[in-house]
Design a protein around this motif. Structure first.
Motif, PDB file in Angstrom:
ATOM      1  N   LYS A  35       0.635  -1.161   0.268  1.00  0.00           N
ATOM      2  CA  LYS A  35       0.065   0.397   0.156  1.00  0.00           C
ATOM      3  C   LYS A  35       1.073   1.017  -0.326  1.00  0.00           C
ATOM      4  O   LYS A  35       2.113   1.367   0.112  1.00  0.00           O
ATOM      5  CB  LYS A  35      -1.176   0.204   1.372  1.00  0.00           C
ATOM      6  N   THR A  36       0.299   2.537  -0.364  1.00  0.00           N
ATOM      7  CA  THR A  36       1.447   3.743  -0.858  1.00  0.00           C
ATOM      8  C   THR A  36       0.129   3.710   0.139  1.00  0.00           C
ATOM      9  O   THR A  36      -0.735   4.246   0.866  1.00  0.00           O
ATOM     10  CB  THR A  36       0.742   4.694  -1.658  1.00  0.00           C
ATOM     11  N   PHE A  37       1.885   4.905   1.708  1.00  0.00           N
ATOM     12  CA  PHE A  37       0.955   5.988   2.574  1.00  0.00           C
ATOM     13  C   PHE A  37       1.779   7.016   2.176  1.00  0.00           C
ATOM     14  O   PHE A  37       3.000   7.623   1.220  1.00  0.00           O
ATOM     15  CB  PHE A  37       1.922   5.471   3.613  1.00  0.00           C
ATOM     16  N   LYS A  38       1.004   8.247   3.026  1.00  0.00           N
ATOM     17  CA  LYS A  38       1.147   9.721   2.669  1.00  0.00           C
ATOM     18  C   LYS A  38       1.579  10.370   4.313  1.00  0.00           C
ATOM     19  O   LYS A  38       0.241  10.450   4.269  1.00  0.00           O
ATOM     20  CB  LYS A  38       0.639  10.481   1.853  1.00  0.00           C
ATOM     21  N   GLN A  39       2.703  10.764   4.686  1.00  0.00           N
ATOM     22  CA  GLN A  39       3.205  11.140   5.623  1.00  0.00           C
ATOM     23  C   GLN A  39       3.393  13.156   5.539  1.00  0.00           C
ATOM     24  O   GLN A  39       4.021  13.223   5.470  1.00  0.00           O
ATOM     25  CB  GLN A  39       4.102  11.134   5.848  1.00  0.00           C
ATOM     26  N   SER A  40       2.002  13.543   6.659  1.00  0.00           N
ATOM     27  CA  SER A  40       2.983  15.117   6.595  1.00  0.00           C
ATOM     28  C   SER A  40       2.885  15.298   7.369  1.00  0.00           C
ATOM     29  O   SER A  40       3.220  16.462   7.912  1.00  0.00           O
ATOM     30  CB  SER A  40       0.783  15.884   5.862  1.00  0.00           C
ATOM     31  N   ILE A  41       2.725  14.755   8.610  1.00  0.00           N
ATOM     32  CA  ILE A  41       3.403  14.750  10.270  1.00  0.00           C
ATOM     33  C   ILE A  41       4.429  14.018  10.453  1.00  0.00           C
ATOM     34  O   ILE A  41       4.265  13.523  10.204  1.00  0.00           O
ATOM     35  CB  ILE A  41       2.383  15.037  11.413  1.00  0.00           C
ATOM     36  N   ARG A  42       5.566  14.699  11.355  1.00  0.00           N
ATOM     37  CA  ARG A  42       6.664  13.641  11.224  1.00  0.00           C
ATOM     38  C   ARG A  42       6.518  13.999  12.958  1.00  0.00           C
ATOM     39  O   ARG A  42       6.810  15.631  13.721  1.00  0.00           O
ATOM     40  CB  ARG A  42       7.908  14.465  11.075  1.00  0.00           C
ATOM     41  N   GLU A  43       6.344  13.313  13.620  1.00  0.00           N
ATOM     42  CA  GLU A  43       6.270  12.977  15.252  1.00  0.00           C
ATOM     43  C   GLU A  43       8.121  12.750  15.520  1.00  0.00           C
ATOM     44  O   GLU A  43       8.177  11.624  15.437  1.00  0.00           O
ATOM     45  CB  GLU A  43       5.824  12.089  15.239  1.00  0.00           C
ATOM     46  N   TYR A  44       8.844  13.430  16.237  1.00  0.00           N
ATOM     47  CA  TYR A  44       9.762  12.883  17.158  1.00  0.00           C
ATOM     48  C   TYR A  44       9.599  13.438  18.612  1.00  0.00           C
ATOM     49  O   TYR A  44       9.350  14.230  18.746  1.00  0.00           O
ATOM     50  CB  TYR A  44      11.065  13.081  16.626  1.00  0.00           C
ATOM     51  N   THR A  45      10.885  12.590  19.296  1.00  0.00           N
ATOM     52  CA  THR A  45      11.005  13.120  20.453  1.00  0.00           C
ATOM     53  C   THR A  45      12.669  14.330  20.369  1.00  0.00           C
ATOM     54  O   THR A  45      13.509  13.246  19.630  1.00  0.00           O
ATOM     55  CB  THR A  45      11.545  12.122  21.773  1.00  0.00           C
ATOM     56  N   PRO A  46      12.798  15.059  20.714  1.00  0.00           N
ATOM     57  CA  PRO A  46      13.652  16.017  20.454  1.00  0.00           C
ATOM     58  C   PRO A  46      15.092  15.559  21.570  1.00  0.00           C
ATOM     59  O   PRO A  46      15.034  14.958  22.147  1.00  0.00           O
ATOM     60  CB  PRO A  46      13.421  17.497  20.971  1.00  0.00           C
ATOM     61  N   ASN A  47      16.378  16.304  21.114  1.00  0.00           N
ATOM     62  CA  ASN A  47      17.501  15.479  22.188  1.00  0.00           C
ATOM     63  C   ASN A  47      17.766  17.375  22.313  1.00  0.00           C
ATOM     64  O   ASN A  47      17.196  17.840  22.267  1.00  0.00           O
ATOM     65  CB  ASN A  47      19.051  15.080  20.708  1.00  0.00           C
ATOM     66  N   VAL A  48      18.408  16.945  23.473  1.00  0.00           N
ATOM     67  CA  VAL A  48      18.575  17.864  24.514  1.00  0.00           C
ATOM     68  C   VAL A  48      19.993  18.087  24.796  1.00  0.00           C
ATOM     69  O   VAL A  48      21.297  17.687  25.215  1.00  0.00           O
ATOM     70  CB  VAL A  48      18.113  17.659  25.757  1.00  0.00           C
ATOM     71  N   ILE A  49      20.813  19.024  24.634  1.00  0.00           N
ATOM     72  CA  ILE A  49      21.892  19.608  25.393  1.00  0.00           C
ATOM     73  C   ILE A  49      21.842  20.564  26.332  1.00  0.00           C
ATOM     74  O   ILE A  49      21.248  21.579  26.250  1.00  0.00           O
ATOM     75  CB  ILE A  49      22.847  20.487  23.420  1.00  0.00           C
ATOM     76  N   GLU A  50      22.645  20.448  26.997  1.00  0.00           N
ATOM     77  CA  GLU A  50      22.337  20.761  28.513  1.00  0.00           C
ATOM     78  C   GLU A  50      23.680  21.647  28.814  1.00  0.00           C
ATOM     79  O   GLU A  50      25.124  20.589  29.387  1.00  0.00           O
ATOM     80  CB  GLU A  50      22.618  19.616  29.278  1.00  0.00           C
ATOM     81  N   PRO A  51      23.516  22.840  28.676  1.00  0.00           N
ATOM     82  CA  PRO A  51      25.072  23.504  29.466  1.00  0.00           C
ATOM     83  C   PRO A  51      24.432  23.407  31.119  1.00  0.00           C
ATOM     84  O   PRO A  51      23.162  24.679  31.485  1.00  0.00           O
ATOM     85  CB  PRO A  51      25.377  24.659  29.244  1.00  0.00           C
ATOM     86  N   SER A  52      25.627  23.514  31.923  1.00  0.00           N
ATOM     87  CA  SER A  52      25.165  23.346  33.157  1.00  0.00           C
ATOM     88  C   SER A  52      26.180  23.376  33.997  1.00  0.00           C
ATOM     89  O   SER A  52      26.970  23.403  34.351  1.00  0.00           O
ATOM     90  CB  SER A  52      24.871  21.829  33.762  1.00  0.00           C
ATOM     91  N   PHE A  53      26.020  24.865  34.662  1.00  0.00           N
ATOM     92  CA  PHE A  53      27.010  25.805  35.625  1.00  0.00           C
ATOM     93  C   PHE A  53      26.788  25.460  36.965  1.00  0.00           C
ATOM     94  O   PHE A  53      25.851  25.772  37.680  1.00  0.00           O
ATOM     95  CB  PHE A  53      26.584  27.194  34.829  1.00  0.00           C
ATOM     96  N   GLY A  54      28.027  25.990  38.248  1.00  0.00           N
ATOM     97  CA  GLY A  54      27.964  25.629  39.359  1.00  0.00           C
ATOM     98  C   GLY A  54      28.337  27.439  39.257  1.00  0.00           C
ATOM     99  O   GLY A  54      29.490  27.514  39.376  1.00  0.00           O
ATOM    100  N   LEU A  55      27.429  28.021  40.047  1.00  0.00           N
ATOM    101  CA  LEU A  55      27.777  29.281  39.992  1.00  0.00           C
ATOM    102  C   LEU A  55      28.512  29.649  41.015  1.00  0.00           C
ATOM    103  O   LEU A  55      29.601  30.396  40.776  1.00  0.00           O
ATOM    104  CB  LEU A  55      26.914  30.110  40.473  1.00  0.00           C
ATOM    105  N   GLY A  56      28.660  28.526  42.520  1.00  0.00           N
ATOM    106  CA  GLY A  56      29.511  28.918  43.535  1.00  0.00           C
ATOM    107  C   GLY A  56      30.761  28.635  43.238  1.00  0.00           C
ATOM    108  O   GLY A  56      31.987  29.827  43.740  1.00  0.00           O
ATOM    109  N   ARG A  57      31.133  27.346  42.898  1.00  0.00           N
ATOM    110  CA  ARG A  57      32.477  27.276  42.189  1.00  0.00           C
ATOM    111  C   ARG A  57      33.096  28.224  40.987  1.00  0.00           C
ATOM    112  O   ARG A  57      34.641  28.801  41.171  1.00  0.00           O
ATOM    113  CB  ARG A  57      33.010  25.963  41.356  1.00  0.00           C
TER     114      ARG A  57
END
Length: 654
Positions: A484-506
C-alpha cells in the motif's frame, strides 16, 4: 603618570593570605558557625552576595537574552517517582570508603587523587624541582588532607601515577579499591587502611505531606523541572524546535566529604540550560559566529592513553573532525568559554575536558567539562552534555504523556510498504483471544518477513509462533499481505537535549582566586582585580572631610551614580584615604572618587583606578560621564586617561 604598568605576579599566590581576605571582608563564611558549623554549607556576606548576583545578571544577558531562551522556575522538592524514572535513585551516586579504625568516610576518587598528587609533589621536592612551600598556619597544617613527604620515586612510579591521575574519572568502584590496595593508599589523616568502595546516593531524601506517605527528594539538579514542562514550553514557543529553556536555582547534593570550600558543597546555586534540537539536524544557526574560537581541548582518547596534554583547536575544526560531536554542542562550548572570560576567568587556566566512557552520566551520550585550574587543582565548573532523548523518553513512557514534537512537513513523504490485512470477523471466530496476539505479532514484522509470509500464503498457508511458543496456522481467508501507498504529512519525534550546566559557587570561587594578587611594594596589600562587570561595588566615594559642607556633594554624586545604574558606597570613616582605598581594593572595587576641599570650591573630583592606583581629575559631571563608560565597558582606563588630566596630588584651593 595615571596609567602605569602593573606587575601582578611580583609575589606568588598566597592561599593563606587570600582566604584571610575573603574571611575578613565576609565574602562567605561557614554556615551556623557559632554552633560549630556543618561541612559543605556556607553563607555569603554582602560582597559575596553582590558578586554572585552580578555573575547571574551577566549570565542572563549572555545566554537568556542573547539566545532568546525561555526562563522557568521549578520546585526544589520533587516526588520520588520523578527521580526513580530519571535514573537518579539508582545511579546518582559516588564511591566512598571508610577508615577501617575510625570509621571516617572519604570519597574514593578524591582519596586516590590526593595521595598520589602528594607523592608526586614529594618526588619533585626530593629532586629539587619544586619551589619551597610557603609558611602555613599551624591549624591549617593539621587539617591538610595529604602530606607531601620529600621522597623520590622511581621514574616508572612517576609515570604510573601520572597515568592513573590522567584517567582517574574513568575508574569504577572496584577498580578504585584495587588502586588503594595496589598502591597502599590510606587515610592521610590517620595512616589507617580503608575499606572496599561502596556506592552512596547523593540525593537528600525527604517526605511530602504530614503523614510522610509521599517520599521525595531535594533536587540534585534543576533539569527535571525543564523536562516535565516540555509540552508547555513547546506550546509557548508555538510548537517550534530548536529552542532552549533556562533556570537558575538551588540544588542539593549530600557530598561524602566536602573539604574544598565552595568547590565541594551540599547546597549550591546552579544555572542550567536545556536546548531542544531535532535529532536528525544538530546544526546551529549561529555556529558561524564561534567557528574560529580557539579552545584548549582534552579529549577522551588522550586521557585513556594516560596523558593530560591539551590540544589547541578551533571549534569549527573540532566539530569537523568529530572531536566535538555536533555543531550545537560545539556552539555552547564556545559560548561557555566566552562567558567565563567575560566575567574574569584567566584563559590560560581554562580547559575543556571530554568525559570518558565510564564517567559519563547515565543520561549522556557526550559531555565536555569546562575545568578551571586553581589552588585545589583542575575543577569542573561547567558541564556541557548531549543528553540525547533520554529524559523526555523515560518520562513519556512512565506517564503516558507524549513529550514529542509534531512537525508539519513542507512536502508530504510518500512511501510504499507491505501491510497485513485481516478478516477480523473470521479471525475472531477462528482464534478467539489469540486474534489480538496475531495482529500484534504482524505489526512488529519487518518487510522481508512480510514478503516471505506473502509468498507462503500464495502457496496456501503460513504459520506464526506466539510468544508462549504455540504455532498458529493462517490461510489467505484470514489474512492477506498487500503493498500500500502511505502519505505522511506530519513528522513526530522526540527531541534531543544539549545541556550546559553551571555551578555558580565554583565559578565565583575560582574567579576570586584568579583575580587576587599583592602589590609589588607591599605583599600585605592584597587586591582583587574583579572586572567592573561583576565587581560587588563599582565606585567608592571618599570624602576627605566629615564636615557638613561636604554632605551636599556626597549626596549629589551618589544620586547621579545611582540614576546612571552604578552601585556605589560612601566610605566616610575616620581612617586615612590610603587605608580606605586599600580596604576597598580587597573588596574588588574598581574605581574610587575623592571629594576634597577643591571639590567644594571648584566642583572638581578625582578619579582613582584600583590596579594602577593612577588618579585623574575633572569636573564632577565629566568624571561621572567617564565613570559610566568605564563601568559599562564602553571605555577602558587608557581612554579615560586621554579624556581627563592626571591628578598631581595638589588640591587647587584658594
Amino acid at each position: 603618570m595615571a596609567n602605569l604598568p602593573v606587575n601582578k605576579s611580583a609575589h606568588p599566590f598566597d592561599k593563606t593570605r587570600f582566604e584571610a581576605v575573603l574571611n575578613h571582608r565576609f565574602f562567605y563564611a561557614p554556615a551556623f558557625e557559632i554552633y560549630g558549623g556543618v561541612a559543605g554549607l556556607y553563607d555569603y556576606g554582602p560582597p559575596g552576595s553582590s558578586l554572585q548576583a552580578n555573575i547571574i545578571a551577566e549570565w542572563r544577558k549572555h545566554f537568556i537574552v542573547e539566545e532568546h531562551m525561555l526562563e522557568i522556575d521549578s520546585t526544589v522538592m520533587t516526588p520520588a517517582p520523578v527521580f526513580e524514572t530519571s535514573g537518579h535513585v539508582a545511579r546518582f551516586a559516588d564511591w566512598m570508603v571508610k577508615d577501617t579504625k575510625t570509621g571516617d568516610v572519604l570519597r574514593a576518587d578524591h582519596l586516590v587523587k590526593g595521595v598520589l598528587e602528594a607523592r608526586l609533589a614529594g618526588d619533585k621536592e626530593a629532586r629539587g624541582l619544586a619551589a619551597q612551600p610557603q609558611k602555613e598556619d599551624e591549624k591549617k597544617k593539621k587539617k591538610k588532607a595529604a602530606k607531601a613527604a620529600a621522597v623520590q620515586l622511581s621514574d616508572d612510579a612517576v609515570k604510573g601515577y601520572e597515568a592513573i591521575l590522567a584517567q582517574l574519572d574513568n575508574y569504577s568502584g572496584p577498580e578504585l579499591g584495587e588502586l588503594c590496595r595496589k598502591h597502599d593508599i590510606r587515610n592521610p589523616d590517620t595512616d589507617n587502611e580503608v575499606t572496599e568502595p561502596q556506592q552512596f546516593n547523593l540525593m537528600f531524601t525527604s517526605s511530602i505531606g504530614p503523614t510522610g506517605q509521599h517520599p521525595g527528594y531535594l533536587r540534585p539538579e534543576t533539569a527535571q523541572g525543564h523536562f516535565l514542562n516540555f509540552s508547555r514550553l513547546l506550546d509557548f514557543n508555538n510548537g517550534r524546535v530548536p529552542f532552549a529553556s533556562a533556570q537558575i536555582g538551588r540544588s542539593f547534593r549530600n557530598e561524602i566529604s566536602p573539604r574544598a570550600g565552595l568547590l565541594r558543597v551540599r547546597e549550591f546555586t546552579m544555572a542550567e540550560i536545556e536546548h531542544y534540537v531535532d535529532p536528525e539536524d544538530k546544526r546551529h544557526e549561529r555556529f558561524h559566529e564561534v567557528r574560529d574560537v580557539v579552545l584548549d581541548l582534552l579529549d577522551r582518547n588522550v586521557q585513556v592513553a594516560g596523558s593530560t596534554q591539551v590540544k589547541k583547536i578551533s571549534v569549527g575544526d573540532a566539530v569537523a573532525t568529530g572531536i566535538i560531536a555536533n555543531e550545537t554542542l560545539g556552539y555552547f562550548v564556545a559560548r561557555i568559554y566566552q562567558f567565563l572570560l567575560k566575567i574574569g576567568i584567566d584563559p590560560v587556566r581554562l580547559r575543556f575536558r571530554q568525559h570518558m566512557s565510564n564517567e559519563m552520566a547515565h543520561y549522556a551520550t557526550d559531555c565536555w567539562d569546562a575545568e578551571i585550574q586553581n589552588s585545589y587543582g583542575w575543577t569542573e565548573c561547567v558541564g556541557c552534555a548531549d543528553r540525547a532523548a533520554y529524559d523526555l523518553t523515560v518520562h513519556s513512557k512512565k506517564t503516558g504523556h507524549p513529550l514529542v514534537v509534531r512537525q508539519a512537513l513542507k512536502e508530504p513523504i510518500v512511501t510504499e510498504r507491505l501491510v497485513a490485512e485481516f478478516n477480523k470477523k473470521v479471525l475472531g471466530k477462528t482464534f478467539g483471544r489469540d486474534a489480538g496476539v496475531i495482529q500484534t505479532i504482524f505489526a512488529e514484522l519487518d518487510e522481508p518477513r512480510l514478503q516471505k509470509i506473502q509468498g507462503e500464503l500464495a502457496q496456501g498457508s503460513t504459520a506464526i509462533v506466539t510468544p508462549d511458543g504455540r504455532e498458529l496456522a493462517l490461510t489467505p481467508e484470514l489474512v492477506t499481505i498487500e503493498r500500500k501507498t502511505f502519505k505522511q504529512s506530519i513528522r513526530e519525534y522526540t527531541p534531543n537535549v544539549i545541556e550546559p550546566s553551571f555551578g555558580l559557587g565554583r565559578i565565583l570561587y575560582v574567579l576570586l582566586e584568579h583575580n587576587f594578587w599583592a602589590r609589588e611594594q607591599d605583599v600585605e596589600r592584597g587586591v582583587l582585580s574583579l572586572p567592573p562587570l561583576v565587581a560587588p561595588t563599582k565606585v567608592l566615594i571618599v570624602p576627605l572631610s566629615a564636615k557638613e559642607e561636604f554632605d551636599p556633594l556626597i549626596q549629589e554624586v551618589s544620586s547621579k551614580l545611582r540614576k546612571a545604574g552604578i552601585f556605589s558606597r560612601v566610605d566616610d570613616s575616620n581612617t586615612s584615604i590610603g587605608k580606605r582605598y586599600a580596604r576597598n581594593d580587597e573588596l574588588g572595587t574598581p574605581f574610587g572618587v575623592t571629594l576634597d576641599f577643591a571639590s567644594v570650591q571648584n566642583r572638581t573630583m578625582t578619579l582613582r583606578e584600583r590596579d594602577t592606583t593612577g588618579q585623574l581629575i575633572g569636573d564632577i559631571d565629566e568624571v561621572i560621564a567617564v565613570l559610566v563608560e568605564l563601568v559599562n565597558g564602553s571605555a577602558g582606563w587608557s581612554e579615560a586617561c586621554k579624556r581627563l588630566p592626571a591628578y598631581d596630588g595638589v588640591q587647587a584651593v584658594d
